[in-house]
Motif scaffolding. Structure first.
Motif, PDB file in Angstrom:
ATOM      1  N   MET A 180      12.750 -12.659  12.538  1.00 52.87           N
ATOM      2  CA  MET A 180      12.254 -13.283  11.332  1.00 52.87           C
ATOM      3  C   MET A 180      10.650 -13.491  11.491  1.00 52.87           C
ATOM      4  SD  MET A 180      12.775 -14.287   8.316  1.00 52.87           S
ATOM      5  CE  MET A 180      11.822 -15.312   7.117  1.00 52.87           C
ATOM      6  N   ARG A 181      10.388 -13.698  12.704  1.00 50.15           N
ATOM      7  CA  ARG A 181       9.163 -13.799  13.274  1.00 50.15           C
ATOM      8  C   ARG A 181       8.382 -12.392  12.794  1.00 50.15           C
ATOM      9  NH1 ARG A 181       6.296 -12.123  17.436  1.00 50.15           N
ATOM     10  NH2 ARG A 181       4.638 -13.235  18.232  1.00 50.15           N
ATOM     11  N   ARG A 182       8.940 -11.357  13.350  1.00 53.94           N
ATOM     12  CA  ARG A 182       8.430 -10.168  13.102  1.00 53.94           C
ATOM     13  C   ARG A 182       7.980  -9.728  11.339  1.00 53.94           C
ATOM     14  NH1 ARG A 182      12.085  -6.170  16.308  1.00 53.94           N
ATOM     15  NH2 ARG A 182      13.600  -7.085  14.764  1.00 53.94           N
ATOM     16  N   ILE A 183       9.053 -10.074  10.626  1.00 48.11           N
ATOM     17  CA  ILE A 183       8.761 -10.084   9.295  1.00 48.11           C
ATOM     18  C   ILE A 183       7.581 -10.775   8.941  1.00 48.11           C
ATOM     19  CG2 ILE A 183      10.009 -10.528   7.031  1.00 48.11           C
ATOM     20  CD1 ILE A 183      10.906  -7.804   8.168  1.00 48.11           C
ATOM     21  N   VAL A 184       7.712 -12.097   9.230  1.00 50.20           N
ATOM     22  CA  VAL A 184       6.577 -12.841   8.667  1.00 50.20           C
ATOM     23  C   VAL A 184       5.175 -12.281   9.139  1.00 50.20           C
ATOM     24  CG1 VAL A 184       5.348 -15.340   8.996  1.00 50.20           C
ATOM     25  CG2 VAL A 184       7.966 -14.927   8.752  1.00 50.20           C
ATOM     26  N   LEU A 185       5.037 -11.917  10.256  1.00 50.49           N
ATOM     27  CA  LEU A 185       3.734 -11.314  10.657  1.00 50.49           C
ATOM     28  C   LEU A 185       3.715 -10.071  10.050  1.00 50.49           C
ATOM     29  CD1 LEU A 185       4.116 -11.268  14.720  1.00 50.49           C
ATOM     30  CD2 LEU A 185       2.231 -12.378  13.279  1.00 50.49           C
ATOM     31  N   LEU A 186       4.532  -9.322   9.371  1.00 46.80           N
ATOM     32  CA  LEU A 186       4.151  -8.146   8.829  1.00 46.80           C
ATOM     33  C   LEU A 186       3.862  -8.545   7.292  1.00 46.80           C
ATOM     34  CD1 LEU A 186       4.372  -4.982   7.969  1.00 46.80           C
ATOM     35  CD2 LEU A 186       6.604  -5.447   7.444  1.00 46.80           C
ATOM     36  N   LEU A 187       4.311  -9.629   6.598  1.00 44.06           N
ATOM     37  CA  LEU A 187       3.917 -10.160   5.389  1.00 44.06           C
ATOM     38  C   LEU A 187       2.641 -10.683   5.287  1.00 44.06           C
ATOM     39  CD1 LEU A 187       7.294 -11.567   4.133  1.00 44.06           C
ATOM     40  CD2 LEU A 187       6.360  -9.592   3.784  1.00 44.06           C
ATOM     41  N   LEU A 188       2.263 -11.419   6.627  1.00 43.35           N
ATOM     42  CA  LEU A 188       0.824 -11.894   6.475  1.00 43.35           C
ATOM     43  C   LEU A 188      -0.296 -10.973   6.703  1.00 43.35           C
ATOM     44  CD1 LEU A 188       1.433 -15.196   8.733  1.00 43.35           C
ATOM     45  CD2 LEU A 188       0.986 -15.173   6.240  1.00 43.35           C
ATOM     46  N   ALA A 189       0.001  -9.750   7.367  1.00 39.72           N
ATOM     47  CA  ALA A 189      -0.829  -9.017   7.788  1.00 39.72           C
ATOM     48  C   ALA A 189      -1.314  -8.075   6.276  1.00 39.72           C
ATOM     49  CB  ALA A 189      -0.386  -8.244   9.008  1.00 39.72           C
ATOM     50  N   THR A 190       0.159  -7.972   5.817  1.00 39.90           N
ATOM     51  CA  THR A 190       0.132  -6.986   4.541  1.00 39.90           C
ATOM     52  C   THR A 190      -0.833  -7.801   3.456  1.00 39.90           C
ATOM     53  OG1 THR A 190       2.026  -6.156   5.080  1.00 39.90           O
ATOM     54  CG2 THR A 190       1.485  -6.199   2.511  1.00 39.90           C
ATOM     55  N   VAL A 191      -0.594  -9.198   3.267  1.00 39.44           N
ATOM     56  CA  VAL A 191      -1.589  -9.849   2.409  1.00 39.44           C
ATOM     57  C   VAL A 191      -2.902  -9.716   2.618  1.00 39.44           C
ATOM     58  CG1 VAL A 191      -2.320 -12.361   1.689  1.00 39.44           C
ATOM     59  CG2 VAL A 191       0.532 -11.585   1.876  1.00 39.44           C
ATOM     60  N   LEU A 192      -3.212  -9.609   4.094  1.00 45.89           N
ATOM     61  CA  LEU A 192      -4.751  -9.737   4.207  1.00 45.89           C
ATOM     62  C   LEU A 192      -5.417  -8.216   3.777  1.00 45.89           C
ATOM     63  CD1 LEU A 192      -4.894 -11.793   7.412  1.00 45.89           C
ATOM     64  CD2 LEU A 192      -5.864 -12.491   5.238  1.00 45.89           C
ATOM     65  N   ALA A 193      -4.555  -7.282   4.530  1.00 45.87           N
ATOM     66  CA  ALA A 193      -5.153  -5.919   4.274  1.00 45.87           C
ATOM     67  C   ALA A 193      -4.953  -5.339   2.880  1.00 45.87           C
ATOM     68  CB  ALA A 193      -4.205  -4.957   5.358  1.00 45.87           C
ATOM     69  N   ILE A 194      -4.190  -5.911   2.079  1.00 47.64           N
ATOM     70  CA  ILE A 194      -4.086  -5.342   0.796  1.00 47.64           C
ATOM     71  C   ILE A 194      -4.872  -5.943  -0.144  1.00 47.64           C
ATOM     72  CG2 ILE A 194      -2.528  -4.720  -1.144  1.00 47.64           C
ATOM     73  CD1 ILE A 194      -0.433  -3.822   0.632  1.00 47.64           C
ATOM     74  N   GLY A 195      -5.221  -7.373   0.268  1.00 47.96           N
ATOM     75  CA  GLY A 195      -6.308  -8.018  -0.326  1.00 47.96           C
ATOM     76  C   GLY A 195      -7.445  -7.521  -0.349  1.00 47.96           C
ATOM     77  N   ASN A 196      -8.058  -6.683   0.696  1.00 46.31           N
ATOM     78  CA  ASN A 196      -8.938  -6.118   0.550  1.00 46.31           C
ATOM     79  C   ASN A 196      -9.140  -5.105  -0.536  1.00 46.31           C
ATOM     80  OD1 ASN A 196     -10.476  -3.479   1.356  1.00 46.31           O
ATOM     81  ND2 ASN A 196     -11.571  -5.019   2.600  1.00 46.31           N
ATOM     82  N   PHE A 197      -7.960  -4.250  -0.697  1.00 45.87           N
ATOM     83  CA  PHE A 197      -7.872  -3.257  -1.670  1.00 45.87           C
ATOM     84  C   PHE A 197      -7.791  -3.963  -3.141  1.00 45.87           C
ATOM     85  CE2 PHE A 197      -5.095  -0.722  -4.298  1.00 45.87           C
ATOM     86  CZ  PHE A 197      -5.720   0.513  -4.256  1.00 45.87           C
ATOM     87  N   ALA A 198      -7.023  -4.980  -3.360  1.00 45.96           N
ATOM     88  CA  ALA A 198      -7.000  -5.534  -4.481  1.00 45.96           C
ATOM     89  C   ALA A 198      -8.372  -6.087  -5.134  1.00 45.96           C
ATOM     90  CB  ALA A 198      -5.873  -6.509  -4.595  1.00 45.96           C
ATOM     91  N   ALA A 199      -9.099  -6.832  -4.159  1.00 42.59           N
ATOM     92  CA  ALA A 199     -10.205  -7.298  -4.329  1.00 42.59           C
ATOM     93  C   ALA A 199     -11.181  -6.478  -5.102  1.00 42.59           C
ATOM     94  CB  ALA A 199     -10.813  -8.079  -3.321  1.00 42.59           C
ATOM     95  N   LEU A 200     -11.246  -5.356  -4.697  1.00 42.73           N
ATOM     96  CA  LEU A 200     -12.141  -4.164  -5.312  1.00 42.73           C
ATOM     97  C   LEU A 200     -11.549  -3.083  -6.044  1.00 42.73           C
ATOM     98  CD1 LEU A 200     -13.955  -3.586  -1.884  1.00 42.73           C
ATOM     99  CD2 LEU A 200     -14.093  -5.334  -3.713  1.00 42.73           C
ATOM    100  N   MET A 201     -10.433  -3.379  -6.539  1.00 46.64           N
ATOM    101  CA  MET A 201      -9.868  -2.226  -7.297  1.00 46.64           C
ATOM    102  C   MET A 201     -10.673  -2.006  -8.628  1.00 46.64           C
ATOM    103  SD  MET A 201      -7.251   0.037  -7.615  1.00 46.64           S
ATOM    104  CE  MET A 201      -6.920   1.108  -8.791  1.00 46.64           C
ATOM    105  N   SER A 202     -10.743  -3.246  -9.426  1.00 43.26           N
ATOM    106  CA  SER A 202     -11.389  -3.512 -10.698  1.00 43.26           C
ATOM    107  C   SER A 202     -12.814  -3.803 -10.235  1.00 43.26           C
ATOM    108  CB  SER A 202     -10.758  -4.377 -11.398  1.00 43.26           C
ATOM    109  OG  SER A 202      -9.461  -4.212 -11.701  1.00 43.26           O
ATOM    110  N   VAL A 203     -13.513  -4.282  -9.215  1.00 41.30           N
ATOM    111  CA  VAL A 203     -15.000  -4.487  -8.778  1.00 41.30           C
ATOM    112  C   VAL A 203     -15.487  -3.316  -8.532  1.00 41.30           C
ATOM    113  CG1 VAL A 203     -16.448  -5.679  -7.472  1.00 41.30           C
ATOM    114  CG2 VAL A 203     -14.471  -6.862  -8.280  1.00 41.30           C
ATOM    115  N   VAL A 204     -14.958  -2.203  -7.778  1.00 46.55           N
ATOM    116  CA  VAL A 204     -15.779  -0.953  -7.634  1.00 46.55           C
ATOM    117  C   VAL A 204     -16.360  -0.244  -8.886  1.00 46.55           C
ATOM    118  CG1 VAL A 204     -15.736   1.273  -6.614  1.00 46.55           C
ATOM    119  CG2 VAL A 204     -15.251  -0.788  -5.338  1.00 46.55           C
ATOM    120  N   PRO A 205     -15.348  -0.158 -10.026  1.00 41.68           N
ATOM    121  CA  PRO A 205     -15.587   0.507 -11.112  1.00 41.68           C
ATOM    122  C   PRO A 205     -16.718  -0.210 -12.062  1.00 41.68           C
ATOM    123  CG  PRO A 205     -13.436   0.535 -11.186  1.00 41.68           C
ATOM    124  CD  PRO A 205     -13.785   0.015  -9.796  1.00 41.68           C
ATOM    125  N   LEU A 206     -16.776  -1.447 -11.890  1.00 39.41           N
ATOM    126  CA  LEU A 206     -17.818  -2.327 -12.323  1.00 39.41           C
ATOM    127  C   LEU A 206     -18.887  -2.150 -11.663  1.00 39.41           C
ATOM    128  CD1 LEU A 206     -15.911  -5.952 -13.050  1.00 39.41           C
ATOM    129  CD2 LEU A 206     -16.680  -4.332 -14.697  1.00 39.41           C
TER     130      LEU A 206
END
Length: 380
Positions: free
Chosen positions: A1-27
């Motif tokens: 379970m610890r490994r899944i939690v680590l994966l989920l947390l790392a995913t939120v942070l990494a894809i947070g970068n992508f999501a933050a700029l998905m609509s901002v870069v076109p702007l």
């Protein structure tokens, strides 16, 4: 379970970068005077870089574990993002976006494969649904927040904050297990069933529609707050739908939701077309229906491909599914952006409705029950 939690947390942070700029870069490029065609091309180039990197997974997964692929991708996202602050000119922005796209490719291919690898027996659908929820969570908060912040406080805080998100994810990614038995075998699509190919094509059409919405909604809405609210509603619906799709797949088998998901997206575009100014409450309703359709399509289509190729080829399944995902996300905005001068937003939404409906009908006629588990023989 610890490994899944680590994966989920790392995913939120990494894809947070992508999501933050998905609509901002076109702007960002629009603020520099770019036309709609170039605005759409920024998303297309970024996801073109994503697909190019995914095509290289044949070699990357031979020598790197899934954990290392994920960590390197997260680092690339974090390091490349501040470069946007140097200029809003189209050329440099395209180059930065292509590099970020390559980093994003490493994250998503390794992430969903790790989710399947670390899943308890018989719970692959639930595990990938949880991963999908973690991947979608940044869209709930960060994507609309990025649009609002860029239009309220300026672009610099958004670019710096997005870079920090990814960099914080790097040490978490390094703690993930070096699970690589799926990566030691050469990624291949040999053995894919007809149903999985149909599911991928249908999913490609839905993601082309999603990329269009994320790119042009902030530009087309007459009120910035309404655009942010619509993106929030869309993202929440996506997350919830992915969780539901995972549970349904574990109970009834994958492939049941691909066609309904495409039709759900088509209905969402009908609602958006009824409010071409995107300034009323219909835009929120349309966004909710679209988000639900996208979420169902995401999880169910991946599970169809994974079932077809076999659990020991999760790296291959993740690669081909992500190519369909990001290829559609990139191509949709490019095509729609090039034709907006002729169609307007209402015409573009109507065309996407017709395309989604056609994809759903073809999937039903060609794929039929072959997208379900009853007619798929897992590859060895």
């Amino acid at each position: 379970m610890r490994r899944i939690v680590l994966l989920l947390l790392a995913t939120v942070l990494a894809i947070g970068n992508f999501a933050a700029l998905m609509s901002v870069v076109p702007l960002w490029v629009a603020s520099g005077g770019a036309s709609n065609a170039w605005v759409g091309a920024t998303t297309g180039v970024m996801l073109g870089g994503t697909v190019a990197a995914q095509l290289c997974m044949v070699w990357i997964l031979r020598v790197w574990s899934l954990q290392r692929v994920f960590a390197v991708g997260t680092l690339v996202l974090g390091v490349a993002t501040p470069a946007y602050l140097l200029t809003s000119a189209v050329g440099p922005v395209m180059a930065i976006s292509a590099l970020r796209g390559a980093g994003f490719a490493l994250v998503v291919v390794a992430g969903v494969a790790l989710a399947a690898e670390l899943a308890p027996p018989g719970r692959v659908g639930t595990a990938t649904g949880m991963y999908g929820a973690a991947a979608g969570l940044p869209n709930v908060v960060v994507l609309p927040a990025g649009v609002w912040l860029s239009q309220t406080w300026g672009f610099s805080p958004v670019f710096l904050g997005a870079a920090l998100l990814a960099l914080l994810g790097v040490p978490l990614a390094m703690l993930l297990p070096a699970t690589d038995h799926a990566g030691r075998s050469r990624p291949s699509v040999r053995g894919m069933s007809r149903g999985s190919v149909v599911a991928l094509v249908t999913f490609f059409v839905t993601t082309a529609s999603l990329g269009t919405v994320l790119t042009f909604l902030p530009l087309s809405a007459t009120e910035a707050d309404r655009a942010s609210a619509a993106l929030l509603v869309l993202s929440v619906a996506m997350v919830l739908a992915r969780i539901v799709a995972g549970s349904v797949a574990d109970r009834y088998g994958p492939g049941r939701l691909v066609v309904p998901a495409a039709m759900c997206c088509a209905v969402g575009f009908v609602v958006l077309a009824l409010d071409p100014a995107l300034d009323g409450w219909l835009v929120l309703a349309g966004a909710a229906v679209l988000g639900a359709g996208f979420g169902l399509a995401q999880n169910d289509s991946f599970l169809v491909v994974l079932r077809s190729l076999g659990a020991r080829r999760s790296g291959s399944a993740s690669t081909v599914w992500n190519i369909a995902y990001d290829g559609g996300m990139g191509l949709g905005p490019v095509v729609v952006g090039a034709g907006l001068a002729l169609t307007g937003y209402a015409g573009a939404f109507a065309a996407l409705t017709a395309l989604l409906t056609l994809a759903a009908v073809v999937a039903l006629l060609v794929g039929g029950r072959s997208m379900g588990t009853d007619d798929i023989s897992p590859a060895s």
